[in-house]
Write an enzyme that holds these catalytic residues in place. Structure first.
Site, PDB file in Angstrom:
ATOM      1  N   ARG A 223       0.853  13.353   0.071  1.00 18.45           N
ATOM      2  CA  ARG A 223      -0.169  12.566  -0.156  1.00 18.45           C
ATOM      3  C   ARG A 223      -0.880  13.104  -0.801  1.00 18.45           C
ATOM      4  O   ARG A 223      -1.274  14.196  -0.276  1.00 18.45           O
ATOM      5  CB  ARG A 223      -0.752  11.062   0.485  1.00 18.45           C
ATOM      6  CG  ARG A 223       0.510  10.249   1.232  1.00 18.45           C
ATOM      7  CD  ARG A 223      -0.590   9.334   1.734  1.00 18.45           C
ATOM      8  NE  ARG A 223       0.200   7.850   2.548  1.00 18.45           N
ATOM      9  CZ  ARG A 223       0.693   8.365   4.024  1.00 18.45           C
ATOM     10  NH1 ARG A 223       0.371   9.516   4.282  1.00 18.45           N
ATOM     11  NH2 ARG A 223       1.405   7.617   4.274  1.00 18.45           N
TER      12      ARG A 223
ATOM     13  N   LYS B 117      -2.820   9.000   5.974  1.00 12.51           N
ATOM     14  CA  LYS B 117      -3.646   7.259   5.997  1.00 12.51           C
ATOM     15  C   LYS B 117      -3.598   6.840   7.575  1.00 12.51           C
ATOM     16  O   LYS B 117      -3.196   6.933   8.221  1.00 12.51           O
ATOM     17  CB  LYS B 117      -2.084   6.679   5.797  1.00 12.51           C
ATOM     18  CG  LYS B 117      -2.666   5.075   4.475  1.00 12.51           C
ATOM     19  CD  LYS B 117      -1.405   4.469   3.684  1.00 12.51           C
ATOM     20  CE  LYS B 117      -2.181   3.584   2.920  1.00 12.51           C
ATOM     21  NZ  LYS B 117      -0.949   3.141   1.865  1.00 12.51           N
TER      22      LYS B 117
ATOM     23  N   HIS C 178       1.942  11.809  -6.811  1.00 12.53           N
ATOM     24  CA  HIS C 178       2.895  11.242  -6.030  1.00 12.53           C
ATOM     25  C   HIS C 178       4.830  11.313  -6.036  1.00 12.53           C
ATOM     26  O   HIS C 178       5.441  10.314  -5.393  1.00 12.53           O
ATOM     27  CB  HIS C 178       2.015  10.090  -6.592  1.00 12.53           C
ATOM     28  CG  HIS C 178       2.309   8.815  -4.522  1.00 12.53           C
ATOM     29  ND1 HIS C 178       1.907   9.427  -3.510  1.00 12.53           N
ATOM     30  CD2 HIS C 178       2.824   7.540  -3.780  1.00 12.53           C
ATOM     31  CE1 HIS C 178       1.575   8.712  -2.955  1.00 12.53           C
ATOM     32  NE2 HIS C 178       2.270   7.806  -3.053  1.00 12.53           N
TER      33      HIS C 178
ATOM     34  N   ARG D 145       5.869  13.483  -3.810  1.00  6.36           N
ATOM     35  CA  ARG D 145       5.836  12.818  -2.870  1.00  6.36           C
ATOM     36  C   ARG D 145       7.527  11.688  -2.294  1.00  6.36           C
ATOM     37  O   ARG D 145       8.693  12.092  -1.585  1.00  6.36           O
ATOM     38  CB  ARG D 145       5.076  12.034  -2.259  1.00  6.36           C
ATOM     39  CG  ARG D 145       5.530  11.325  -0.929  1.00  6.36           C
ATOM     40  CD  ARG D 145       3.695  10.716  -0.724  1.00  6.36           C
ATOM     41  NE  ARG D 145       3.679  10.323   0.128  1.00  6.36           N
ATOM     42  CZ  ARG D 145       3.601   9.769   1.560  1.00  6.36           C
ATOM     43  NH1 ARG D 145       4.115  11.103   2.172  1.00  6.36           N
ATOM     44  NH2 ARG D 145       4.176   8.448   1.877  1.00  6.36           N
TER      45      ARG D 145
ATOM     46  N   HIS E 195       5.083   7.044   7.460  1.00  3.59           N
ATOM     47  CA  HIS E 195       4.864   5.414   7.136  1.00  3.59           C
ATOM     48  C   HIS E 195       4.946   5.152   8.457  1.00  3.59           C
ATOM     49  O   HIS E 195       5.616   5.115   9.639  1.00  3.59           O
ATOM     50  CB  HIS E 195       5.997   5.397   6.388  1.00  3.59           C
ATOM     51  CG  HIS E 195       6.288   5.374   5.390  1.00  3.59           C
ATOM     52  ND1 HIS E 195       7.645   5.410   4.126  1.00  3.59           N
ATOM     53  CD2 HIS E 195       5.044   5.488   4.374  1.00  3.59           C
ATOM     54  CE1 HIS E 195       6.816   5.527   3.035  1.00  3.59           C
ATOM     55  NE2 HIS E 195       5.710   6.131   2.953  1.00  3.59           N
TER      56      HIS E 195
ATOM     57  N   TYR F 142      13.011   3.543  -0.431  1.00  3.54           N
ATOM     58  CA  TYR F 142      13.816   4.778  -1.067  1.00  3.54           C
ATOM     59  C   TYR F 142      15.336   5.136  -0.528  1.00  3.54           C
ATOM     60  O   TYR F 142      15.684   5.625  -1.139  1.00  3.54           O
ATOM     61  CB  TYR F 142      13.181   5.971  -0.492  1.00  3.54           C
ATOM     62  CG  TYR F 142      11.707   6.171  -0.624  1.00  3.54           C
ATOM     63  CD1 TYR F 142      11.614   6.948  -2.043  1.00  3.54           C
ATOM     64  CD2 TYR F 142      11.145   5.782   0.162  1.00  3.54           C
ATOM     65  CE1 TYR F 142      10.209   7.306  -2.120  1.00  3.54           C
ATOM     66  CE2 TYR F 142      10.024   5.954   0.030  1.00  3.54           C
ATOM     67  CZ  TYR F 142       9.890   6.759  -0.838  1.00  3.54           C
ATOM     68  OH  TYR F 142       8.118   6.841  -1.298  1.00  3.54           O
TER      69      TYR F 142
END
Length: 300
Positions: free
Chosen positions: A149, A174, A240, A243, A266, A275
């Site tokens: 990120r 995150k 992004h 990514r 994630h 994806y």
């Protein structure tokens, strides 16, 4: 609203900042969303958080819809309100949660844009002309090599990259989560070249400006735009997107969604599953072009 009600918001934001260690971006968003709800309450003569009813929340949502506010924004606002009311109930500032029966509007799923392998190669194989471009290329290689990120990249320190093992430690993922990700040979080589030119400054940051300060997110975005413009990439490319490209290319080749989930950091595999839609689009495209019975006959 009453001073007591306004104080409850301040206490909640302090709780997020202190105990939950929420980021400045998260705090700013919650503050903005709760300010809107306070304005709604003031307009409807609601003085206390105990007075807010489910009907009021529905009326608030209807007003936001009328103002052409998207479903995703409304979902985010409702999530902030739910979090706020959980805090109020826990601290006995309210007895009931008016959001329990409220369903957030469904947003259409937007597939992230990504680059194909040739586009990425064209972008990363271009040669840097000046020292700052050596740094920029190292950043862009790391984006694509490790699926970082933007916020994670700018917080990297020199010590976070292990050249011997070819791994990178992401300390500011995150939700404050840490993870280790592999780094490809080309990215390692690009970073090594940058470190030979990196100014000898006190900061521990891996990527610094010409003045020796840690690069900010906006600076990285602008440098990427400049690099793409210089190298004739007409499509608007943002960090992004690299990514997204990392994730879709990896999933396309490996079909291992759990591994891609871990690499992206994630928390939930459902986030990574977007994806698989990208991958299916690719497969469908291949099918349409290659299968002898896929194309419609002109004589039909």
């Amino acid at each position: 609203m009453s001073d007591q009600a306004r104080q409850a918001v301040i206490k909640f934001l302090n709780y997020l900042s202190g105990e939950k260690r929420a980021s400045k971006h998260t705090l700013s968003g919650y503050q903005r969303d709760l300010a809107r709800l306070q304005n709604y309450c003031s307009e409807h003569n609601i003085q206390d958080w105990r007075e807010l009813k489910p009907a009021d929340i529905r009326l608030y949502i209807a007003g936001r819809h009328k103002g052409n506010i998207g479903a995703k924004s409304i979902q985010r606002e409702l999530a902030a309100f739910r979090s706020f009311y959980r805090f109020l109930l826990k601290n006995q500032i309210a007895e009931q949660n008016p959001l329990l029966t409220i369903q957030a509007p469904k947003a259409a799923k937007k597939l992230p844009k990504n680059l194909d392998v040739d586009q990425v190669a064209g972008m990363l194989d271009a040669k840097p002309d000046v020292v700052l471009e050596v740094r920029d290329l190292a950043m862009f290689e790391l984006f694509y090599s490790s699926g970082l990120r933007l916020s994670e990249l700018v917080m990297l320190d020199v010590k976070d990259i292990n050249f011997t093992e070819g791994v990178l430690r992401v300390r500011f993922g995150k939700g404050g989560k840490q993870r280790q990700v592999p780094v490809g040979a080309k990215a390692l080589c690009a970073v090594e070249k940058w470190l030979k030119h990196r100014p000898d400054v006190e900061t521990s940051a891996l990527f610094v400006s010409a003045r020796g300060a840690r690069l900010g997110q906006r600076s990285v975005q602008l440098r990427l735009e400049k690099w793409c413009s210089k190298n004739g990439l007409s499509e608007h490319i943002h960090p992004h997107m690299l990514r997204h490209s990392f994730a879709s290319h990896l999933l396309e080749s490996s079909q291992d969604i759990r591994a891609v989930q871990e690499l992206l950091g994630h928390a939930d595999v459902s986030t990574t599953q977007i994806y698989t839609h990208l991958d299916f689009q690719h497969l469908a495209s291949v099918y349409d072009k290659a299968h002898p019975r896929a194309k419609k006959s002109n004589q039909e």
